[in-house]
Scaffold this active site. Structure first.
Site, PDB file in Angstrom:
ATOM      1  N   THR A  25       5.081  -7.104   6.409  1.00 36.70           N
ATOM      2  CA  THR A  25       4.955  -8.448   6.584  1.00 36.70           C
ATOM      3  C   THR A  25       5.561  -9.517   5.841  1.00 36.70           C
ATOM      4  O   THR A  25       6.231  -9.694   4.682  1.00 36.70           O
ATOM      5  CB  THR A  25       3.617  -8.922   6.178  1.00 36.70           C
ATOM      6  OG1 THR A  25       2.281  -8.140   6.640  1.00 36.70           O
ATOM      7  CG2 THR A  25       3.553 -10.695   5.686  1.00 36.70           C
ATOM      8  N   GLN A  97       3.196  -3.110  15.128  1.00 35.65           N
ATOM      9  CA  GLN A  97       1.936  -2.586  14.543  1.00 35.65           C
ATOM     10  C   GLN A  97       1.403  -3.487  14.716  1.00 35.65           C
ATOM     11  O   GLN A  97       1.376  -4.183  15.149  1.00 35.65           O
ATOM     12  CB  GLN A  97       2.467  -2.321  12.655  1.00 35.65           C
ATOM     13  CG  GLN A  97       1.038  -2.333  12.100  1.00 35.65           C
ATOM     14  CD  GLN A  97       0.780  -2.187  10.513  1.00 35.65           C
ATOM     15  OE1 GLN A  97       1.257  -3.254   9.980  1.00 35.65           O
ATOM     16  NE2 GLN A  97       0.853  -1.050   9.974  1.00 35.65           N
ATOM     17  N   HIS A 172      -2.613   0.025  12.217  1.00 39.26           N
ATOM     18  CA  HIS A 172      -3.056  -0.411  11.317  1.00 39.26           C
ATOM     19  C   HIS A 172      -4.032   0.054  10.864  1.00 39.26           C
ATOM     20  O   HIS A 172      -5.003  -0.728  11.020  1.00 39.26           O
ATOM     21  CB  HIS A 172      -2.888  -1.711  11.666  1.00 39.26           C
ATOM     22  CG  HIS A 172      -1.924  -2.340   9.257  1.00 39.26           C
ATOM     23  ND1 HIS A 172      -2.460  -1.305   8.695  1.00 39.26           N
ATOM     24  CD2 HIS A 172      -1.762  -2.846   9.183  1.00 39.26           C
ATOM     25  CE1 HIS A 172      -2.466  -1.890   7.633  1.00 39.26           C
ATOM     26  NE2 HIS A 172      -1.878  -3.177   7.689  1.00 39.26           N
ATOM     27  N   ASN A 175      -4.935  -0.269   4.489  1.00 42.14           N
ATOM     28  CA  ASN A 175      -4.260  -1.765   3.272  1.00 42.14           C
ATOM     29  C   ASN A 175      -5.736  -2.837   4.007  1.00 42.14           C
ATOM     30  O   ASN A 175      -5.489  -3.998   2.883  1.00 42.14           O
ATOM     31  CB  ASN A 175      -3.414  -1.954   3.710  1.00 42.14           C
ATOM     32  CG  ASN A 175      -2.083  -1.082   3.651  1.00 42.14           C
ATOM     33  OD1 ASN A 175      -2.579   0.038   2.626  1.00 42.14           O
ATOM     34  ND2 ASN A 175      -0.787  -1.132   3.626  1.00 42.14           N
ATOM     35  N   TYR A 177      -7.713  -4.056   5.807  1.00 45.93           N
ATOM     36  CA  TYR A 177      -7.484  -4.300   7.245  1.00 45.93           C
ATOM     37  C   TYR A 177      -8.334  -4.062   8.277  1.00 45.93           C
ATOM     38  O   TYR A 177      -9.615  -3.064   7.330  1.00 45.93           O
ATOM     39  CB  TYR A 177      -6.678  -4.203   7.980  1.00 45.93           C
ATOM     40  CG  TYR A 177      -5.337  -5.154   6.828  1.00 45.93           C
ATOM     41  CD1 TYR A 177      -5.619  -6.822   7.010  1.00 45.93           C
ATOM     42  CD2 TYR A 177      -4.415  -4.288   6.006  1.00 45.93           C
ATOM     43  CE1 TYR A 177      -4.499  -7.392   5.219  1.00 45.93           C
ATOM     44  CE2 TYR A 177      -3.453  -5.255   5.798  1.00 45.93           C
ATOM     45  CZ  TYR A 177      -3.831  -7.028   4.495  1.00 45.93           C
ATOM     46  OH  TYR A 177      -3.122  -7.072   4.044  1.00 45.93           O
ATOM     47  N   ARG A 224      -1.243   4.843  10.819  1.00 46.33           N
ATOM     48  CA  ARG A 224      -1.287   4.714   9.894  1.00 46.33           C
ATOM     49  C   ARG A 224      -2.131   3.762   8.942  1.00 46.33           C
ATOM     50  O   ARG A 224      -3.421   3.457   9.350  1.00 46.33           O
ATOM     51  CB  ARG A 224      -0.701   3.213   9.637  1.00 46.33           C
ATOM     52  CG  ARG A 224      -0.011   2.821   8.040  1.00 46.33           C
ATOM     53  CD  ARG A 224       0.842   2.203   7.224  1.00 46.33           C
ATOM     54  NE  ARG A 224       2.049   2.441   6.968  1.00 46.33           N
ATOM     55  CZ  ARG A 224       2.362   1.061   6.028  1.00 46.33           C
ATOM     56  NH1 ARG A 224       2.324   0.132   6.017  1.00 46.33           N
ATOM     57  NH2 ARG A 224       3.680   2.025   4.978  1.00 46.33           N
ATOM     58  N   ASN A 232      -6.491  -5.157  -1.554  1.00 50.99           N
ATOM     59  CA  ASN A 232      -7.639  -5.941  -0.577  1.00 50.99           C
ATOM     60  C   ASN A 232      -9.133  -5.135  -0.702  1.00 50.99           C
ATOM     61  O   ASN A 232     -10.096  -5.294  -0.229  1.00 50.99           O
ATOM     62  CB  ASN A 232      -8.080  -5.793   1.001  1.00 50.99           C
ATOM     63  CG  ASN A 232      -6.762  -6.631   0.954  1.00 50.99           C
ATOM     64  OD1 ASN A 232      -6.758  -7.878   0.788  1.00 50.99           O
ATOM     65  ND2 ASN A 232      -5.588  -6.815   2.436  1.00 50.99           N
ATOM     66  N   GLY A 312      10.013   0.970   2.274  1.00 48.69           N
ATOM     67  CA  GLY A 312       9.469  -0.152   2.623  1.00 48.69           C
ATOM     68  C   GLY A 312      10.640  -1.443   1.816  1.00 48.69           C
ATOM     69  O   GLY A 312      11.724  -1.531   2.837  1.00 48.69           O
TER      70      GLY A 312
HETATM   71  C1  PHB Z   1       0.762  -8.598   2.933  1.00 48.22           C
HETATM   72  O1  PHB Z   1       0.567  -8.847   3.496  1.00 48.22           O
HETATM   73  O2  PHB Z   1       0.568  -8.058   1.215  1.00 48.22           O
HETATM   74  C2  PHB Z   1       0.202  -6.965   3.263  1.00 48.22           C
HETATM   75  C3  PHB Z   1       0.564  -7.164   4.883  1.00 48.22           C
HETATM   76  C4  PHB Z   1       0.205  -5.931   5.260  1.00 48.22           C
HETATM   77  C5  PHB Z   1      -0.191  -4.889   4.519  1.00 48.22           C
HETATM   78  C6  PHB Z   1      -0.166  -4.476   3.101  1.00 48.22           C
HETATM   79  C7  PHB Z   1      -0.096  -5.684   2.807  1.00 48.22           C
HETATM   80  O3  PHB Z   1      -0.210  -3.622   5.202  1.00 48.22           O
END
Ligand code: PHB
Length: 357
Positions: A25, A97, A172, A175, A177, A224, A232, A312
């Site tokens: 992001t 994604q 996605h 993480n 979401y 993923r 989170n 990353g």
């Molecule tokens: C973030 O913006 O911190 C973020 C966004 C997407 C992700 C992980 C972190 O999968």
């Protein structure tokens, strides 16, 4: 012997190396529309075997951060077309994604309405809004009859991505979401067919994958996951069983790859999940991600523990990461202060090796 820098052929596509640019992001899409600067940024990184874009929201309901791009309107498609062209012109490959933030969004993005989630469970922590950080709220649990609309949002976004010229999409489900919120027991206490047992919690991911594969072809779809990530405020009672099941469930669908965030982004070291068990349950390609170096990436591929490795932060700071790995050259350091939002500074101005000298 296979190495990070050896090519890999998946279906009819040959990727020139096994480096993947991980989704990151960057918050540089005002109004959600991808810009010429974004096209430059991704184009600079086209020597990666595969680029996976930053998360792109699949609907207005899916938004959860400032200035993140969308992939559901004609304007989004037109913006992304300049990105895919920039990458393809240089011979690269790029997947989009698909992202729904679920409960970690904020009412500020929804005219004061609550963000949606599997269950009304408030995460600890704060949301990023245009007015700065605000406490996460207790989300609204999706009604059973709303689930088909979520699946439809993914299907539509996948179709938009193909129209925008992407080579495929990544779902996605990591993480913390929306899809991860369904998967894990800490955020899903539904008592219908989308909650309770592992099979039920994985059902939404299964149905989303089925709809998207049907729309654009399974070979153009990756997923993923992040089995040990507590980012989170995520938790699960039995992550090994859950993610073994997810890998098993996805195998017969013929999806291209499973992309596994093997670390906890919050820095905890959790060794309770054996990623290779998950790998063994999956019959497609495995992309490993999380703090890999050139050396550890090479070793992982040589050992057969992954088919590709996603980088990353090193990719963010090194547009020519492939060349640097080829030459064992030093890497640029990433500047954390320019990760999120802003302009070309800390985005498209990281020097290449040639510019370094
Ligand atoms: C973030 O913006 O911190 C973020 C966004 C997407 C992700 C992980 C972190 O999968």
């Amino acid at each position: 012997m296979k190495y990070l820098l050896s090519p890999i052929t998946i279906d009819s596509t040959t990727y020139p190396n096994r480096l993947v640019m991980a989704p990151m992001t960057r918050n540089r899409a005002p109004e959600g529309i991808p810009t010429a600067l974004m096209a430059k940024y991704y184009g600079q990184r086209a020597s990666a075997g595969l680029i996976i874009t930053e998360g792109a929201q699949i609907s207005q309901q899916a938004v959860g951060y400032p200035a993140t791009p969308g992939i559901y309107s004609d304007a989004h498609i037109a913006g992304w077309q300049s990105v895919t062209q920039a990458v393809h012109q240089k011979g690269g490959h790029i997947f989009c994604q698909l992202w729904h933030c679920g409960r970690v969004s904020h009412p500020d993005y929804h005219e004061g309405n609550l963000p949606v989630a599997p269950s009304a469970v408030q995460p600890q922590g704060q949301a990023f809004t245009y007015e700065g950080l605000k406490d996460f709220v207790t989300p609204r649990a999706l009604k059973l009859e709303e689930i088909p609309q979520i699946i439809e949002q993914y299907r539509h976004a996948a179709a938009c991505a193909i129209q925008a010229g992407f080579d495929g999409i990544e779902i996605h489900a990591a993480n913390g979401y929306l899809l991860d919120q369904f998967l894990r027991s800490g955020s899903n206490n539904r008592d219908d067919i989308y909650g309770g047992s592992i099979e039920n919690r994985a059902r939404l991911l299964q149905e989303v994958c089925a709809a998207v594969c049907n729309e654009i072809g399974a070979k153009n779809v990756g997923v993923r996951i992040s089995p040990v990530n507590t980012f989170n405020d995520m938790h699960d009672a039995n992550p090994q069983s859950l993610f073994n099941h997810v890998a098993n469930m996805l195998s017969p669908m013929g999806i291209n790859y499973l992309h596994v965030v093997e670390v906890d982004m919050t820095g905890n070291t959790d060794t309770s999940v054996d990623m290779q068990q998950i790998h063994q349950h999956f019959n497609g390609h495995y992309i490993a991600n999380g703090s890999y170096t050139k050396e550890s990436g090479d070793n992982t591929i040589a050992a057969g523990d992954a088919d590709m490795v996603a980088y990353g932060i090193p990719y963010l700071a090194n547009p020519d990461l492939v060349e640097r790995f080829q030459k064992n050259s030093p890497l640029n350091e990433a500047d954390q202060s320019t990760f999120y939002g802003g302009d070309e500074h800390g985005y498209t101005d990281y020097p290449t090796l040639k510019e370094n000298t």
